[in-house]
Motif scaffolding. Structure first.
Motif, PDB file in Angstrom:
ATOM      1  N   VAL A 138       0.859  -1.189   0.000  1.00  0.00           N
ATOM      2  CA  VAL A 138       0.000   0.000   0.000  1.00  0.00           C
ATOM      3  C   VAL A 138       0.887   1.227   0.000  1.00  0.00           C
ATOM      4  O   VAL A 138       2.071   1.168   0.342  1.00  0.00           O
ATOM      5  CB  VAL A 138      -0.942   0.026   1.230  1.00  0.00           C
ATOM      6  N   ARG A 139       0.304   2.349  -0.361  1.00  0.00           N
ATOM      7  CA  ARG A 139       1.040   3.614  -0.313  1.00  0.00           C
ATOM      8  C   ARG A 139       1.147   4.070   1.143  1.00  0.00           C
ATOM      9  O   ARG A 139       0.309   3.726   1.981  1.00  0.00           O
ATOM     10  CB  ARG A 139       0.314   4.667  -1.129  1.00  0.00           C
ATOM     11  N   PRO A 140       2.181   4.866   1.455  1.00  0.00           N
ATOM     12  CA  PRO A 140       2.372   5.294   2.852  1.00  0.00           C
ATOM     13  C   PRO A 140       1.170   6.034   3.442  1.00  0.00           C
ATOM     14  O   PRO A 140       0.877   5.906   4.628  1.00  0.00           O
ATOM     15  CB  PRO A 140       3.592   6.210   2.789  1.00  0.00           C
ATOM     16  N   GLU A 141       0.443   6.800   2.640  1.00  0.00           N
ATOM     17  CA  GLU A 141      -0.679   7.583   3.171  1.00  0.00           C
ATOM     18  C   GLU A 141      -1.993   6.799   3.227  1.00  0.00           C
ATOM     19  O   GLU A 141      -2.994   7.316   3.695  1.00  0.00           O
ATOM     20  CB  GLU A 141      -0.871   8.863   2.331  1.00  0.00           C
ATOM     21  N   GLU A 142      -2.010   5.569   2.807  1.00  0.00           N
ATOM     22  CA  GLU A 142      -3.225   4.769   2.794  1.00  0.00           C
ATOM     23  C   GLU A 142      -3.401   4.007   4.113  1.00  0.00           C
ATOM     24  O   GLU A 142      -2.433   3.622   4.752  1.00  0.00           O
ATOM     25  CB  GLU A 142      -3.196   3.762   1.645  1.00  0.00           C
ATOM     26  N   LEU A 143      -4.654   3.830   4.482  1.00  0.00           N
ATOM     27  CA  LEU A 143      -4.990   3.009   5.634  1.00  0.00           C
ATOM     28  C   LEU A 143      -5.552   1.684   5.134  1.00  0.00           C
ATOM     29  O   LEU A 143      -6.301   1.639   4.163  1.00  0.00           O
ATOM     30  CB  LEU A 143      -6.047   3.695   6.497  1.00  0.00           C
ATOM     31  N   VAL A 144      -5.194   0.625   5.825  1.00  0.00           N
ATOM     32  CA  VAL A 144      -5.670  -0.699   5.444  1.00  0.00           C
ATOM     33  C   VAL A 144      -6.606  -1.203   6.528  1.00  0.00           C
ATOM     34  O   VAL A 144      -6.256  -1.211   7.705  1.00  0.00           O
ATOM     35  CB  VAL A 144      -4.497  -1.687   5.273  1.00  0.00           C
ATOM     36  N   PHE A 145      -7.806  -1.575   6.123  1.00  0.00           N
ATOM     37  CA  PHE A 145      -8.757  -2.164   7.049  1.00  0.00           C
ATOM     38  C   PHE A 145      -8.922  -3.632   6.682  1.00  0.00           C
ATOM     39  O   PHE A 145      -9.244  -3.958   5.540  1.00  0.00           O
ATOM     40  CB  PHE A 145     -10.132  -1.449   6.933  1.00  0.00           C
ATOM     41  N   GLU A 146      -8.704  -4.497   7.645  1.00  0.00           N
ATOM     42  CA  GLU A 146      -8.883  -5.922   7.416  1.00  0.00           C
ATOM     43  C   GLU A 146     -10.096  -6.380   8.197  1.00  0.00           C
ATOM     44  O   GLU A 146     -10.225  -6.096   9.377  1.00  0.00           O
ATOM     45  CB  GLU A 146      -7.636  -6.703   7.871  1.00  0.00           C
TER      46      GLU A 146
END
Length: 76
Positions: free
Chosen positions: A65-73
């Protein structure tokens, strides 16, 4: 006797028929390999020149992912 030799010897009809069948199978195999090669060449070109394709692969196959993106699992 001559007819039997014309049909059954190593240069007779049966041998020619077997070789023709083998040629047909080899031509089929070559066409399949050429199709795979064409697909691989397309992938190579995309990897060399298409940054969007590289990003898509990085996201899908490596989970990047890009550094500014948040990942929701979501865990079920």
């Amino acid at each position: 006797m001559m007819l039997a030799l014309a049909i059954a010897n190593d240069r007779g009809f049966l041998a020619m028929w077997r070789m023709q069948s083998e040629v047909v199978q080899l031509v089929h195999d070559v066409r399949k390999i050429e199709a795979v090669n064409d697909e691989l060449l397309l992938n190579i070109e995309r990897l060399r020149h298409d940054k969007g394709y590289i990003e898509k692969l990085a996201r899908e196959e490596l989970g990047l992912v890009r550094p500014e993106e948040l990942v929701f699992e979501y865990v079920q």
